[in-house]
Design a protein around this motif. Structure first.
Motif, PDB file in Angstrom:
ATOM      1  N   GLN A  11      67.944 -31.002 -96.503  1.00  0.00           N
ATOM      2  CA  GLN A  11      66.742 -31.665 -96.000  1.00  0.00           C
ATOM      3  C   GLN A  11      66.403 -31.177 -94.593  1.00  0.00           C
ATOM      4  O   GLN A  11      65.234 -30.957 -94.259  1.00  0.00           O
ATOM      5  N   LYS A  12      67.434 -31.007 -93.761  1.00  0.00           N
ATOM      6  CA  LYS A  12      67.210 -30.507 -92.413  1.00  0.00           C
ATOM      7  C   LYS A  12      66.666 -29.080 -92.472  1.00  0.00           C
ATOM      8  O   LYS A  12      65.747 -28.732 -91.735  1.00  0.00           O
ATOM      9  N   HIS A  13      67.206 -28.264 -93.370  1.00  0.00           N
ATOM     10  CA  HIS A  13      66.739 -26.885 -93.556  1.00  0.00           C
ATOM     11  C   HIS A  13      65.262 -26.883 -93.947  1.00  0.00           C
ATOM     12  O   HIS A  13      64.470 -26.109 -93.421  1.00  0.00           O
ATOM     13  N   GLN A  14      64.889 -27.770 -94.864  1.00  0.00           N
ATOM     14  CA  GLN A  14      63.491 -27.853 -95.302  1.00  0.00           C
ATOM     15  C   GLN A  14      62.588 -28.307 -94.157  1.00  0.00           C
ATOM     16  O   GLN A  14      61.474 -27.811 -94.007  1.00  0.00           O
ATOM     17  N   GLY A  15      63.073 -29.252 -93.367  1.00  0.00           N
ATOM     18  CA  GLY A  15      62.301 -29.712 -92.208  1.00  0.00           C
ATOM     19  C   GLY A  15      62.065 -28.585 -91.212  1.00  0.00           C
ATOM     20  O   GLY A  15      60.961 -28.455 -90.661  1.00  0.00           O
ATOM     21  N   LEU A  16      63.084 -27.777 -90.989  1.00  0.00           N
ATOM     22  CA  LEU A  16      62.933 -26.632 -90.091  1.00  0.00           C
ATOM     23  C   LEU A  16      61.943 -25.624 -90.666  1.00  0.00           C
ATOM     24  O   LEU A  16      61.157 -25.026 -89.927  1.00  0.00           O
ATOM     25  N   GLU A  23      54.379 -23.789 -86.802  1.00  0.00           N
ATOM     26  CA  GLU A  23      54.328 -22.992 -85.570  1.00  0.00           C
ATOM     27  C   GLU A  23      53.654 -21.650 -85.827  1.00  0.00           C
ATOM     28  O   GLU A  23      52.835 -21.193 -85.027  1.00  0.00           O
ATOM     29  N   MET A  24      53.960 -21.012 -86.942  1.00  0.00           N
ATOM     30  CA  MET A  24      53.392 -19.698 -87.244  1.00  0.00           C
ATOM     31  C   MET A  24      51.898 -19.778 -87.546  1.00  0.00           C
ATOM     32  O   MET A  24      51.174 -18.788 -87.383  1.00  0.00           O
ATOM     33  N   ASN A  25      51.416 -20.948 -87.960  1.00  0.00           N
ATOM     34  CA  ASN A  25      49.999 -21.108 -88.283  1.00  0.00           C
ATOM     35  C   ASN A  25      49.158 -21.538 -87.087  1.00  0.00           C
ATOM     36  O   ASN A  25      47.945 -21.647 -87.203  1.00  0.00           O
ATOM     37  N   ARG A  26      49.802 -21.778 -85.953  1.00  0.00           N
ATOM     38  CA  ARG A  26      49.056 -22.134 -84.748  1.00  0.00           C
ATOM     39  C   ARG A  26      48.264 -20.935 -84.256  1.00  0.00           C
ATOM     40  O   ARG A  26      48.634 -19.796 -84.515  1.00  0.00           O
ATOM     41  N   PRO A  29      51.112 -18.736 -81.677  1.00  0.00           N
ATOM     42  CA  PRO A  29      52.476 -19.183 -81.931  1.00  0.00           C
ATOM     43  C   PRO A  29      53.426 -18.824 -80.782  1.00  0.00           C
ATOM     44  O   PRO A  29      53.248 -17.808 -80.116  1.00  0.00           O
ATOM     45  N   ASP A  30      54.406 -19.672 -80.563  1.00  0.00           N
ATOM     46  CA  ASP A  30      55.427 -19.456 -79.542  1.00  0.00           C
ATOM     47  C   ASP A  30      56.577 -18.664 -80.176  1.00  0.00           C
ATOM     48  O   ASP A  30      57.339 -19.191 -80.981  1.00  0.00           O
ATOM     49  N   ALA A  31      56.679 -17.382 -79.812  1.00  0.00           N
ATOM     50  CA  ALA A  31      57.681 -16.499 -80.422  1.00  0.00           C
ATOM     51  C   ALA A  31      59.104 -16.996 -80.175  1.00  0.00           C
ATOM     52  O   ALA A  31      59.959 -16.905 -81.060  1.00  0.00           O
ATOM     53  N   ALA A  32      59.368 -17.548 -79.006  1.00  0.00           N
ATOM     54  CA  ALA A  32      60.711 -18.048 -78.699  1.00  0.00           C
ATOM     55  C   ALA A  32      61.049 -19.244 -79.582  1.00  0.00           C
ATOM     56  O   ALA A  32      62.177 -19.368 -80.070  1.00  0.00           O
ATOM     57  N   ARG A  33      60.084 -20.113 -79.798  1.00  0.00           N
ATOM     58  CA  ARG A  33      60.306 -21.282 -80.673  1.00  0.00           C
ATOM     59  C   ARG A  33      60.546 -20.824 -82.114  1.00  0.00           C
ATOM     60  O   ARG A  33      61.424 -21.347 -82.790  1.00  0.00           O
ATOM     61  N   ILE A  34      59.782 -19.852 -82.566  1.00  0.00           N
ATOM     62  CA  ILE A  34      59.951 -19.328 -83.928  1.00  0.00           C
ATOM     63  C   ILE A  34      61.356 -18.746 -84.084  1.00  0.00           C
ATOM     64  O   ILE A  34      62.038 -19.017 -85.073  1.00  0.00           O
ATOM     65  N   GLN A  35      61.795 -17.973 -83.103  1.00  0.00           N
ATOM     66  CA  GLN A  35      63.126 -17.377 -83.164  1.00  0.00           C
ATOM     67  C   GLN A  35      64.208 -18.468 -83.183  1.00  0.00           C
ATOM     68  O   GLN A  35      65.165 -18.381 -83.952  1.00  0.00           O
ATOM     69  N   ALA A  36      64.052 -19.501 -82.368  1.00  0.00           N
ATOM     70  CA  ALA A  36      65.031 -20.586 -82.319  1.00  0.00           C
ATOM     71  C   ALA A  36      65.088 -21.331 -83.654  1.00  0.00           C
ATOM     72  O   ALA A  36      66.178 -21.662 -84.144  1.00  0.00           O
ATOM     73  N   LEU A  37      63.939 -21.589 -84.254  1.00  0.00           N
ATOM     74  CA  LEU A  37      63.896 -22.271 -85.540  1.00  0.00           C
ATOM     75  C   LEU A  37      64.562 -21.434 -86.625  1.00  0.00           C
ATOM     76  O   LEU A  37      65.312 -21.956 -87.459  1.00  0.00           O
ATOM     77  N   LYS A  38      64.320 -20.139 -86.602  1.00  0.00           N
ATOM     78  CA  LYS A  38      64.933 -19.246 -87.594  1.00  0.00           C
ATOM     79  C   LYS A  38      66.449 -19.234 -87.447  1.00  0.00           C
ATOM     80  O   LYS A  38      67.171 -19.238 -88.440  1.00  0.00           O
TER      81      LYS A  38
END
Length: 51
Positions: A11-16, A23-26, A29-38
């Motif tokens: 569930q946490k994986h799906q939430g991420l 974030e990618m559809n903004r 997008p904040d590249a650092a946030r995308i990298q952290a989420l990945k």
């Protein structure tokens, strides 16, 4: 491993994944946030795979 723990991780994986898509559809997008989420998604995926 307790199946409820695996379910919680899934569930946490799906939430991420949802947060990552949002974030990618903004417009800018904040590249650092995308990298952290990945990275978080990968850690959870690895933990699920080890159980």
């Amino acid at each position: 491993m307790d199946s409820t723990h695996v379910t919680a991780l899934q569930q946490k994986h799906q939430g991420l994944e949802t947060m990552l898509k949002d974030e990618m559809n903004r417009p800018s997008p904040d590249a650092a946030r995308i990298q952290a989420l990945k990275k978080q998604k990968l850690r959870i995926k690895e933990e699920i795979a080890h159980h």
